[in-house]
Design a protein around this motif. Structure first.
Motif, short mmCIF file in Angstrom:
data_model
loop_
_atom_site.label_atom_id
_atom_site.label_comp_id
_atom_site.label_asym_id
_atom_site.label_seq_id
_atom_site.Cartn_x
_atom_site.Cartn_y
_atom_site.Cartn_z
N THR A 341 0.80 -1.08 -0.19
CA THR A 341 0.07 0.05 0.09
C THR A 341 0.74 1.57 -0.24
O THR A 341 0.64 2.24 -0.52
N VAL A 356 1.97 0.82 6.73
CA VAL A 356 1.35 -0.37 6.44
C VAL A 356 2.38 -0.59 7.59
O VAL A 356 3.42 -0.25 7.97
N VAL A 452 -2.43 -2.09 9.51
CA VAL A 452 -2.19 -0.73 9.63
C VAL A 452 -2.55 0.48 10.60
O VAL A 452 -3.95 0.54 11.64
N ALA A 480 -7.27 -0.59 2.95
CA ALA A 480 -6.08 -1.66 3.53
C ALA A 480 -6.61 -2.25 4.94
O ALA A 480 -7.57 -1.30 5.70
#
Length: 734
Positions: A341, A356, A452, A480
């Motif tokens: 991501t 992340v 995340v 995400a």
């Protein structure tokens, strides 16, 4: 009057108790819809009275070339250039046609750009789910993936479709409403999973061993609360087993200190095949879907807003050609790249903080004899407080997972320390009569879970419990986090946000394809422009039932285990797979040449993967269309020559491409647990049988058996001391 009241009161109490008890009994033993147990929505084809057989006719996805052409149309210029070039060659011939700069000028005059509503980057569960959701709402959507569909986290899960009993425990003890919501949402999504893809998902009873008497009411209350939360989306009710019944259901369990067991129900699925099926269903509904199409740059207009992306075709690189680069234009761009991501976010804003927090989850695959074929096990408290699952999967046993911070890479390798920890925990609850050895590990892999952090939270280090949807100043929408079970909900929320942010207009899908291959079902009926993915059945689901494999056996003469495997992996598309399988030239089975003697994967699956599922490499087939690499790394290596030969026929690979496929696949199998000494193995080594030999050190690590001590030299066809599987000091020969 007082007498009548005294008589009525016990009658009323008794009636109320009877009604309450009857209601409770009905709730516990009510008839439940078992996935695949209903007759198929589309019945299997049959022979007519005059002996004719009419096979199913399923709609086809566009070819890869057609999908690439659709991508180019979004920017217009490429499409116009191609049109003009083709027209001038047809009239004037290739030698007298105009130059490219003249074509560009002409293209500008007749620019027929057809930008997409949405461009989705990432072909994992979330990206494919977004593509399907958007396409079934009447939006024009493209999805591109740098590697293959499910090449990352989406193929390396624990294979469960679950609400999460451990999350529920945390919700109760920590009074955490967010955890509670996560469990409730996941239980609802679990039901949609089983309804929309009954061939790829199923119920799975999971046992919780009870070692102390006081644990029984604790676990009982927890599993009953889990059942209660599921409500109408519930599967089967949990129940208690005495020690003797627990051992009968799970004979491998350790007897010592066992009081009994609680059994609750969750779902299991074939993760990468589910991912591929979502992507192919999206393609049938009109989405442009491509793997091995890498985004190299995000494109912005003069105001700094995103208007598209530049991509390159990595298949051309694999073929030794220069990668073709072109632009894709879209009104909105969604980043659904899982662990990667932040790489896409930094393309948009180089200085953006990372969100992340990658976590490694290691799983190992053991032989199927370590667990019952229809019963899993969970250890809720391992030696370090984590949870470990021990589940039947595809005829083998899967155990895991670990949870530790890690660096992001495409194919991480499971470490020996993690593998040893899992095996040590397994030994703790299996019978001491069973010697769980390192050599029993048929495959081992590490998946990266993309936890995340919310960039807008005051505490930027705190992790988001479920998933995160955020939009950058330039308009990049990022989705995400989350987990496999909730992919559909994540996709729905992402598309909702995209419609609002990009001012998109949904519309009913009036000309939806007959995904079922039959006029009996109108697949467009529910598609009114709103999200309907909770009832959009995936490719293969319409004609599936638990007895479909019998029809395949009777028509194609398939081996029973092969027919069952095909229906549980492809649903009604098993008819196509079987038809693409070669004759065996034997009395039985009639069709289906196995690519590995140990597993039910056959040659027709390779042809189907290339023609109907965009498989472009041998790894695509071995790891994500079939699951052989995940089930047995050594068996995958031994099947590699067959896979490369069949794919070469389908894709016209030259010698250089075949050699590249060999190197790349062997390197990939190292991330699946293949012994290090095999990394330099050649095709000749495999075909001669040398790839199965180990030195003394690796014999202890990787060998699946002890050297026999009861084989007589007089029974061997080899000369004395030359039999590779017989120890020279076998006691029987002394």
């Amino acid at each position: 009057m007082a007498t009548s009241h005294r008589l009525l009161r016990p009658i009323l109490y008794t009636s109320a108790a009877a009604i309450a008890g009857g209601g409770a009994l009905y709730y516990v033993y009510r008839p439940l819809k078992i996935p695949g147990s209903d007759p198929a929505s589309v019945p299997p084809p049959r022979y007519t009275d005059d002996g004719r057989f009419s096979p199913p006719h399923f709609p086809l996805v566009k070819t890869r070339g057609e999908q690439i052409a659709d991508l180019k149309k979004s920017s217009g210029t490429h499409s116009a250039i191609d049109t003009l070039r083709g027209a001038t060659k047809g009239v004037l011939g290739s030698l007298t046609g105009p130059k490219d700069d003249e074509l560009v000028e002409g293209a500008d005059k007749q620019n027929d750009a057809e930008p997409y509503d949405l461009l989705v980057i990432g072909g994992g569960a979330t990206g494919a789910g977004i593509a399907l959701d958007a396409a079934t709402r009447g939006l024009k959507v493209a999805m591109v993936e740098r590697e293959d569909f499910a090449s990352g986290t989406s193929s390396k899960s624990t294979k469960l479709v679950h609400g999460g009993v451990r999350y529920l425990e945390k919700a109760v003890w920590d009074l955490d409403y967010n955890q509670y919501k996560l469990v409730k949402e996941a239980l609802r999504e679990r039901k949609y999973f089983l309804d929309t893809a009954p061939h790829l998902s199923s119920w799975l009873p999971i046992m919780i061993p009870v070692q102390k008497w006081w644990q029984a009411p604790y676990f009982w209350a927890g599993t009953k609360f889990y059942d209660f939360l599921a409500g109408a989306e519930g599967i089967e009710s949990s129940y208690f087993l005495t020690k003797s019944r627990a051992l009968d259901a799970f004979p491998m369990l350790k007897k010592e200190n066992l009081f009994g067991a609680l059994v609750y129900y969750d779902g299991a699925h074939n993760d990468s095949r589910m991912n591929v099926s979502i992507a192919m269903t999206a393609a049938l509904y009109g989405a442009t879907v491509l793997n091995y199409m890498e985004v190299t740059e995000l494109e912005k207009d003069a105001s700094g807003k995103l208007v598209g992306a530049k991509v390159k075709d990595r298949v051309q690189e694999k073929n030794g050609q220069k990668a073709q680069e072109f632009s894709i234009k879209a009104k909105g761009i969604i980043n659904a790249t899982g662990p990667f991501t932040d790489a896409i976010r930094k393309m948009d804003e180089p200085q953006v903080p990372e969100i992340v927090a990658p976590s490694s989850g290691v799983h190992v695959i053991l032989p199927g004899y370590y667990s019952p074929s229809k019963m899993g096990l969970i250890d809720p408290k391992t030696s370090d407080g984590r949870v470990i699952f021990f589940l039947p999967w595809q005829g083998n046993t899967i155990a895991g997972t670990t949870d530790a911070p890690t660096a992001i890479s495409q194919n991480p390798i499971a470490g020996e320390e993690e593998i040893s920890w899992i095996l040590s925990e397994i030994r703790g609850y299996l019978s001491p009569d069973l010697n769980v050895r390192r050599g029993d590990v048929l495959a081992a892999w590490s998946g990266i879970r993309p936890l995340v952090k919310d960039p807008h939270s005051k505490n930027t280090e705190s992790l988001v419990r479920s998933h995160l949807i955020t939009v950058s100043d330039s308009g990049l929408l990022t989705c995400a986090g989350g987990k496999w079970t909730t992919y559909r909900q994540m996709a729905e929320e992402a598309v909702d946000e995209a419609i609002k942010r990009y001012s998109l207009q949904t519309s009913p899908l009036l000309h939806a394809p007959r995904v079922s291959g039959s006029e009996m079902i109108d697949d467009a009926a529910p598609l009114d422009g709103a999200c309907q993915t909770h009832q959009v059945r995936l490719i293969g689901a319409h004609g599936y039932s638990n007895t479909l494999f019998i029809n395949l056996i009777q028509h194609f003469g398939l081996e029973s285990i092969v027919a069952q495997h095909l229906t549980e992996s492809y649903g009604d598309r098993a008819w196509t797979v079987a038809a693409l399988s070669a004759p065996t030239e034997q009395r039985y089975p009639v069709r289906g040449l196995k690519i590995s003697a140990l597993y039910p994967f056959i040659d027709g699956e390779i042809r189907y993967a290339v023609r109907h599922e965009y498989a472009q490499t041998a790894v695509d087939v071995l790891a994500r269309r079939t699951r052989l690499a995940f089930l047995n790394a050594q068996a995958a290596l031994e099947a590699l020559p067959t896979v490369i030969d069949l794919m070469s026929e389908e894709l016209n690979w030259d010698r250089k491409r075949q050699e590249k496929e060999w190197r790349d696949t062997v390197q990939f199998l190292a991330s699946m647990g293949l012994a290090k000494s095999k990394l330099g193995v050649t095709r000749r080594d495999v075909e001669s049988g040398k790839a199965g030999e180990y030195d003394e050190h690796e014999q202890k690590l990787y060998s699946r058996h002890d050297r026999p001590a009861d084989m007589m030299e007089s029974d061997s066809k080899f000369s004395s001391g030359q039999n590779p599987i017989m120890a020279t000091n076998s006691p029987v020969n002394r």
